[in-house]
Design a protein around this motif. Structure first.
Motif, short mmCIF file in Angstrom:
data_model
loop_
_atom_site.label_atom_id
_atom_site.label_comp_id
_atom_site.label_asym_id
_atom_site.label_seq_id
_atom_site.Cartn_x
_atom_site.Cartn_y
_atom_site.Cartn_z
N UNK A 1 -77.75 -46.19 -68.39
CA UNK A 1 -78.26 -47.02 -69.46
C UNK A 1 -77.21 -47.62 -70.37
N UNK A 2 -75.96 -47.60 -69.96
CA UNK A 2 -74.85 -48.13 -70.77
C UNK A 2 -74.20 -49.31 -70.05
N UNK A 3 -73.44 -50.09 -70.77
CA UNK A 3 -72.65 -51.17 -70.18
C UNK A 3 -71.33 -50.55 -69.72
N UNK A 4 -71.32 -50.03 -68.51
CA UNK A 4 -70.17 -49.27 -68.04
C UNK A 4 -69.04 -50.16 -67.54
N UNK A 5 -69.37 -51.30 -66.97
CA UNK A 5 -68.32 -52.21 -66.52
C UNK A 5 -67.26 -51.54 -65.69
N UNK A 6 -66.03 -51.53 -66.20
CA UNK A 6 -64.90 -50.95 -65.47
C UNK A 6 -64.68 -49.48 -65.78
N UNK A 7 -65.49 -48.89 -66.67
CA UNK A 7 -65.36 -47.45 -66.93
C UNK A 7 -65.73 -46.68 -65.66
N UNK A 8 -64.98 -45.65 -65.38
CA UNK A 8 -65.23 -44.90 -64.15
C UNK A 8 -66.15 -43.72 -64.42
N UNK A 9 -67.43 -44.02 -64.59
CA UNK A 9 -68.44 -42.99 -64.83
C UNK A 9 -68.82 -42.35 -63.51
N UNK A 10 -68.78 -41.03 -63.41
CA UNK A 10 -69.12 -40.37 -62.15
C UNK A 10 -70.60 -40.51 -61.81
N UNK A 11 -70.92 -40.48 -60.52
CA UNK A 11 -72.33 -40.61 -60.11
C UNK A 11 -73.07 -39.28 -60.23
N UNK A 12 -74.36 -39.38 -60.47
CA UNK A 12 -75.24 -38.21 -60.44
C UNK A 12 -75.50 -37.86 -58.96
N UNK A 13 -75.69 -36.59 -58.66
CA UNK A 13 -75.92 -36.16 -57.28
C UNK A 13 -77.14 -36.83 -56.66
N UNK A 14 -78.22 -36.96 -57.44
CA UNK A 14 -79.42 -37.58 -56.88
C UNK A 14 -79.20 -39.07 -56.61
N UNK A 15 -78.32 -39.71 -57.37
CA UNK A 15 -77.98 -41.11 -57.12
C UNK A 15 -77.23 -41.27 -55.80
N UNK A 16 -76.32 -40.36 -55.54
CA UNK A 16 -75.60 -40.38 -54.26
C UNK A 16 -76.58 -40.17 -53.12
N UNK A 17 -77.46 -39.19 -53.27
CA UNK A 17 -78.44 -38.89 -52.21
C UNK A 17 -79.34 -40.09 -51.93
N UNK A 18 -79.75 -40.81 -52.97
CA UNK A 18 -80.59 -42.00 -52.78
C UNK A 18 -79.84 -43.06 -51.97
N UNK A 19 -78.59 -43.30 -52.30
CA UNK A 19 -77.79 -44.30 -51.57
C UNK A 19 -77.62 -43.90 -50.11
N UNK A 20 -77.32 -42.64 -49.87
CA UNK A 20 -77.14 -42.17 -48.50
C UNK A 20 -78.43 -42.34 -47.70
N UNK A 21 -79.55 -41.99 -48.31
CA UNK A 21 -80.85 -42.14 -47.64
C UNK A 21 -81.15 -43.61 -47.34
N UNK A 22 -80.93 -44.48 -48.31
CA UNK A 22 -81.22 -45.91 -48.12
C UNK A 22 -80.36 -46.53 -47.03
N UNK A 23 -79.16 -46.03 -46.84
CA UNK A 23 -78.25 -46.59 -45.83
C UNK A 23 -78.64 -46.21 -44.41
N UNK A 24 -79.43 -45.16 -44.24
CA UNK A 24 -79.75 -44.66 -42.90
C UNK A 24 -80.46 -45.67 -42.02
#
Length: 193
Positions: free
Chosen positions: A19-42
């Motif tokens: 919910x922030x304007x992260x732009x070039x800040x290197x904010x780490x991903x949440x585990x569930x966000x990674x899992x969603x991306x992996x699932x969508x790529x299948x």
């Protein structure tokens, strides 16, 4: 690119903090966000994965590439728009008039100390020029909208109108430019949100 190819643009999953304007800040991903991306790529058909160099895009992209057994390239040109002094800010804390001017005209009123829409489009256009074959690009909402501007001719307002929540996958059919004289062009063929 030789001949028309399918290009998949995926927005990274939920970052820390969201919910922030992260732009070039290197904010780490949440585990569930990674899992969603992996699932969508299948269900996607691609020969390589390209990601922004920011961990919220790079982490799921590396897992997807390893699971698929395809190459993974990191390209900083696929970063989000640089928000300058607004980096990391919650939009509700910013001056409403300044934010409204930015959303209305991101070239005329870029974030203070940040990147203009034209600069983002140029950066993404150069990244698109270097893609070869069917690819999955794990990136950011602003970068995906800039790709729509480059490939489909969208202006900023049309790009903002495309809903790209975390984990969204935008599928495009892309045709190469004529003998290197023009940029590639594209057509939206799918959107999973």
């Amino acid at each position: 690119m030789n001949g028309a190819v399918t290009l998949y643009l995926m927005r990274h999953g939920v970052p820390q903090p969201g919910g922030r304007l992260l732009g070039h800040l290197d904010a780490p991903p949440e585990a569930e966000g990674i899992a969603l991306c992996v699932e969508r790529a299948r269900g996607l058909d691609f020969a390589r994965v390209v990601t922004s160099d920011l961990s919220r895009a790079q982490a799921p992209g590396a897992i997807i590439a390893a699971e698929r057994g395809v190459g993974h390239g990191v390209d900083a040109r696929w970063r989000e728009l640089h928000f300058g002094q607004w980096e990391g800010a919650d939009p509700i804390t910013l001056p409403a008039d300044d934010l409204a001017r930015f959303w209305d005209d991101p070239d005329g009123f870029p974030p203070p100390g940040g990147e203009s829409w034209a600069d983002l489009r140029a950066r993404i256009g150069a990244g698109l020029d270097d893609l070869a074959g069917p690819a999955l690009v794990v990136s950011h909402a602003g970068a995906m909208r800039a790709a729509l501007a480059v490939l489909c001719g969208f202006d900023a307002r049309q790009g903002w109108a495309v809903d790209l929540p975390y984990g969204a996958v935008l599928s495009l059919r892309v045709w190469p430019g004529a003998q290197g004289a023009e940029r590639p062009s594209g057509q939206i063929i799918g959107l999973v949100t």
